[in-house]
Write a protein that holds these residues in place. Structure first.
Motif, PDB file in Angstrom:
ATOM      1  N   GLY A  55       0.850  -1.214   0.049  1.00  0.00           N
ATOM      2  CA  GLY A  55      -0.202  -0.043  -0.145  1.00  0.00           C
ATOM      3  C   GLY A  55       0.850   1.438  -0.034  1.00  0.00           C
ATOM      4  N   LEU A  56       2.024   1.211   0.571  1.00  0.00           N
ATOM      5  CA  LEU A  56       2.681   2.605   0.738  1.00  0.00           C
ATOM      6  C   LEU A  56       3.181   2.672  -0.691  1.00  0.00           C
ATOM      7  CD1 LEU A  56       4.711   4.911   1.998  1.00  0.00           C
ATOM      8  CD2 LEU A  56       6.236   3.171   2.683  1.00  0.00           C
ATOM      9  N   ASP A  57       3.586   1.628  -1.203  1.00  0.00           N
ATOM     10  CA  ASP A  57       4.203   1.974  -2.592  1.00  0.00           C
ATOM     11  C   ASP A  57       3.162   2.213  -3.715  1.00  0.00           C
ATOM     12  OD1 ASP A  57       6.736   0.828  -2.137  1.00  0.00           O
ATOM     13  OD2 ASP A  57       6.699  -0.915  -3.430  1.00  0.00           O
ATOM     14  N   ALA A  58       1.994   1.953  -3.460  1.00  0.00           N
ATOM     15  CA  ALA A  58       0.858   2.593  -4.180  1.00  0.00           C
ATOM     16  C   ALA A  58       0.733   4.043  -4.116  1.00  0.00           C
ATOM     17  CB  ALA A  58      -0.519   1.708  -3.796  1.00  0.00           C
ATOM     18  N   LEU A  59       0.862   4.547  -2.910  1.00  0.00           N
ATOM     19  CA  LEU A  59       0.598   6.010  -2.956  1.00  0.00           C
ATOM     20  C   LEU A  59       1.882   6.645  -3.334  1.00  0.00           C
ATOM     21  CD1 LEU A  59      -0.782   6.117   0.792  1.00  0.00           C
ATOM     22  CD2 LEU A  59      -2.029   6.534  -1.494  1.00  0.00           C
ATOM     23  N   ILE A  60       3.203   6.161  -3.087  1.00  0.00           N
ATOM     24  CA  ILE A  60       4.598   6.562  -3.452  1.00  0.00           C
ATOM     25  C   ILE A  60       4.596   6.624  -4.985  1.00  0.00           C
ATOM     26  CG2 ILE A  60       6.879   6.243  -3.941  1.00  0.00           C
ATOM     27  CD1 ILE A  60       6.908   5.018  -0.887  1.00  0.00           C
ATOM     28  N   LEU A  61       3.900   5.711  -5.813  1.00  0.00           N
ATOM     29  CA  LEU A  61       3.931   5.591  -7.216  1.00  0.00           C
ATOM     30  C   LEU A  61       2.968   6.561  -7.868  1.00  0.00           C
ATOM     31  CD1 LEU A  61       4.401   1.857  -7.580  1.00  0.00           C
ATOM     32  CD2 LEU A  61       5.821   3.433  -8.539  1.00  0.00           C
ATOM     33  N   ILE A  62       1.539   6.748  -7.265  1.00  0.00           N
ATOM     34  CA  ILE A  62       1.046   7.928  -7.549  1.00  0.00           C
ATOM     35  C   ILE A  62       1.558   9.354  -7.618  1.00  0.00           C
ATOM     36  CG2 ILE A  62      -1.236   9.093  -7.287  1.00  0.00           C
ATOM     37  CD1 ILE A  62      -2.355   6.520  -6.111  1.00  0.00           C
ATOM     38  N   SER A  75       0.619   7.184   4.882  1.00  0.00           N
ATOM     39  CA  SER A  75       0.219   8.250   3.911  1.00  0.00           C
ATOM     40  C   SER A  75       1.172   9.375   3.859  1.00  0.00           C
ATOM     41  CB  SER A  75      -1.131   8.931   4.752  1.00  0.00           C
ATOM     42  OG  SER A  75      -1.995   7.821   4.978  1.00  0.00           O
ATOM     43  N   ILE A  76       1.827   9.728   4.994  1.00  0.00           N
ATOM     44  CA  ILE A  76       2.595  11.021   5.229  1.00  0.00           C
ATOM     45  C   ILE A  76       4.046  10.493   4.336  1.00  0.00           C
ATOM     46  CG2 ILE A  76       3.929  12.660   6.482  1.00  0.00           C
ATOM     47  CD1 ILE A  76       1.316  12.453   8.322  1.00  0.00           C
ATOM     48  N   LEU A  77       4.494   9.565   4.599  1.00  0.00           N
ATOM     49  CA  LEU A  77       5.702   9.000   4.037  1.00  0.00           C
ATOM     50  C   LEU A  77       5.831   8.866   2.515  1.00  0.00           C
ATOM     51  CD1 LEU A  77       6.569   5.699   6.473  1.00  0.00           C
ATOM     52  CD2 LEU A  77       7.780   7.730   6.389  1.00  0.00           C
ATOM     53  N   ALA A  78       4.748   8.587   2.032  1.00  0.00           N
ATOM     54  CA  ALA A  78       4.558   8.507   0.531  1.00  0.00           C
ATOM     55  C   ALA A  78       4.674   9.923  -0.020  1.00  0.00           C
ATOM     56  CB  ALA A  78       3.126   8.045   0.150  1.00  0.00           C
ATOM     57  N   ILE A  79       4.361  10.958   0.801  1.00  0.00           N
ATOM     58  CA  ILE A  79       4.613  12.275   0.321  1.00  0.00           C
ATOM     59  C   ILE A  79       6.064  12.705   0.303  1.00  0.00           C
ATOM     60  CG2 ILE A  79       3.873  14.842   0.859  1.00  0.00           C
ATOM     61  CD1 ILE A  79       1.191  13.352   1.730  1.00  0.00           C
ATOM     62  N   PRO A  90       1.459  11.358  13.943  1.00  0.00           N
ATOM     63  CA  PRO A  90       2.597  11.709  13.145  1.00  0.00           C
ATOM     64  C   PRO A  90       3.520  12.579  13.563  1.00  0.00           C
ATOM     65  CG  PRO A  90       0.721  11.040  11.611  1.00  0.00           C
ATOM     66  CD  PRO A  90       0.203  11.331  13.255  1.00  0.00           C
ATOM     67  N   HIS A  91       2.898  13.872  13.897  1.00  0.00           N
ATOM     68  CA  HIS A  91       3.586  14.837  14.165  1.00  0.00           C
ATOM     69  C   HIS A  91       4.415  14.965  15.486  1.00  0.00           C
ATOM     70  CE1 HIS A  91       0.067  15.938  16.708  1.00  0.00           C
ATOM     71  NE2 HIS A  91       0.751  16.824  17.327  1.00  0.00           N
ATOM     72  N   LYS A  92       4.185  13.725  16.104  1.00  0.00           N
ATOM     73  CA  LYS A  92       5.071  13.532  17.495  1.00  0.00           C
ATOM     74  C   LYS A  92       5.982  12.229  17.261  1.00  0.00           C
ATOM     75  CE  LYS A  92       2.957  16.549  19.900  1.00  0.00           C
ATOM     76  NZ  LYS A  92       3.702  17.946  20.343  1.00  0.00           N
TER      77      LYS A  92
END
Length: 372
Positions: free
Chosen positions: A59-66, A92-96, A323-325
């Protein structure tokens, strides 16, 4: 002990068909990008209502690739911003971040745990290029409002559908509500593989072809590389497993809905706050939620979790640290997102699955109602 999720029990229902599918792959002699992947992509696209589905490694790769594909196509560049909910899972944030883009956090709605669409517009700048709508816990975001904002500012809408396989928004399923969507088939998902797996869905042919190439070493044709791609492909065995389980996904979802409704109707403890379901239409009353997780809130969360464990009930926290912590984003550690922080401090996920018995559900409710 009542387990949080009985994966063995879930997959045992389909044991004979899974073994047959596994045998079919072994006997084919073709183990990467063969017929199983081709057929799964076709079947999953049809299920989601999209023109294209592209199986990837996770799933992470899916977002990264988009996001990477949008960069290759010239819509984004390093330093551009992507709006994302502040209480999402860190993937979600790592993909960005991994695309050298800037995550811009927006607080969720305290009642649904989904991104608060009314707070999105104030975070838009000249560098904003996309909104990532995370359908957290199995419920779709308020997509009409989000798509309207995106249209106004010429932004892409990327769905993170890792937890919302099969969920509806009005007359469309998750995966067909924006420009592109990333799915995870991690074993614990409503549609889970027997290992890692993921997919991208879209109606954009150029985007689909770019993602397909990027996930295959940047290649459309063997030994000819258009991009500096990666190796992110759904393997034949996992595709075969998913083809079996996709046929039963809607049945699994209905069983989860029955348990969720039973929880809502029978848990009477005033210390417990239920997740609120937004209604997409009167006709589909509550049918947008697929209950990947049944997440309650209480200001006595840690005490409740220990109490449940002492009474033989396993629960999990999705997720204990916002995430911000996280140390991974220590540049954000001094920032404050009070709604996210409240949610992360109060939420607790109760057991729910397609194989959870009514007897176990009643035990959980009884124990919860006796909590003080």
């Amino acid at each position: 002990m009542i387990p949080f999720l009985d994966l063995k029990g879930i997959n045992s229902q389909y044991r004979a068909e899974l073994i047959e599918a596994f045998t079919r792959v072994i006997d084919s002699g073709w183990y990467i990008q063969g017929n199983e992947c081709k057929e799964f992509d076709k079947e999953f696209a049809e299920y989601c209502g999209t023109k294209y589905a592209i199986g990837v490694a996770n799933g992470l790769d899916a977002l990264i690739l988009i996001l990477r594909a949008y960069k290759e196509l010239g819509f984004m560049q390093d330093g551009d911003e992507v709006i994302v909910p502040s209480n999402t899972y860190i993937a979600s944030i790592l993909a960005i971040s991994q695309n050298n883009l800037v995550p811009v956090l927006v607080e969720p709605d305290i009642n649904t745990y989904l991104i608060d669409w009314a707070k999105i517009e104030e975070k838009i700048t000249s560098k904003t290029k996309a909104i990532m709508s995370v359908h957290l816990y199995g419920q779709t975001c308020e997509m009409d409002n989000i798509n309207e904002i995106a249209k106004k500012y010429n932004l892409k809408v990327i769905e993170d559908s890792a937890q919302s396989h099969g969920a509806y928004y009005k007359d469309k399923r998750s995966g067909n509500l924006g420009d592109a969507s990333g799915f995870s088939f991690y074993p614990g998902k409503n549609l889970g593989a027997l290992g890692d797996g993921g997919a991208v869905t879209t109606n954009d042919e150029e985007l689909a072809n770019t993602i397909k190439a990027l996930g295959n070493y940047g290649s459309h044709k063997k030994y000819e590389n258009l991009y500096k791609g990666i190796n992110s492909r759904l393997d034949e065995i996992q595709a075969a497993m998913l083809r079996v389980k996709l046929r039963y996904l809607d049945n699994e979802i209905e069983k989860r809905r029955e348990i969720a409704n039973y929880y809502i109707e029978n848990i009477t403890n005033k210390n417990i706050i239920f997740p609120i379901q937004h209604l997409t239409s009167k006709i589909q009353h509550y049918q947008n939620h697929v209950w990947h997780l049944f997440v309650i809130r209480t200001n006595k969360r840690d005490k409740l979790q220990k109490y449940l464990l002492d009474n033989g009930i396993q629960t999990l926290i999705h997720y204990p640290i916002p995430p911000h912590k996280q140390n991974a984003y220590k540049e954000w550690n001094n920032e404050t997102y009070p709604i996210s922080e409240q949610i992360h401090n109060e939420i607790l996920s109760l057991p729910i699955s397609g194989v959870q018995s009514l007897e176990d559900t009643k035990i959980i409710i009884k124990v919860l109602n006796e909590f003080r």
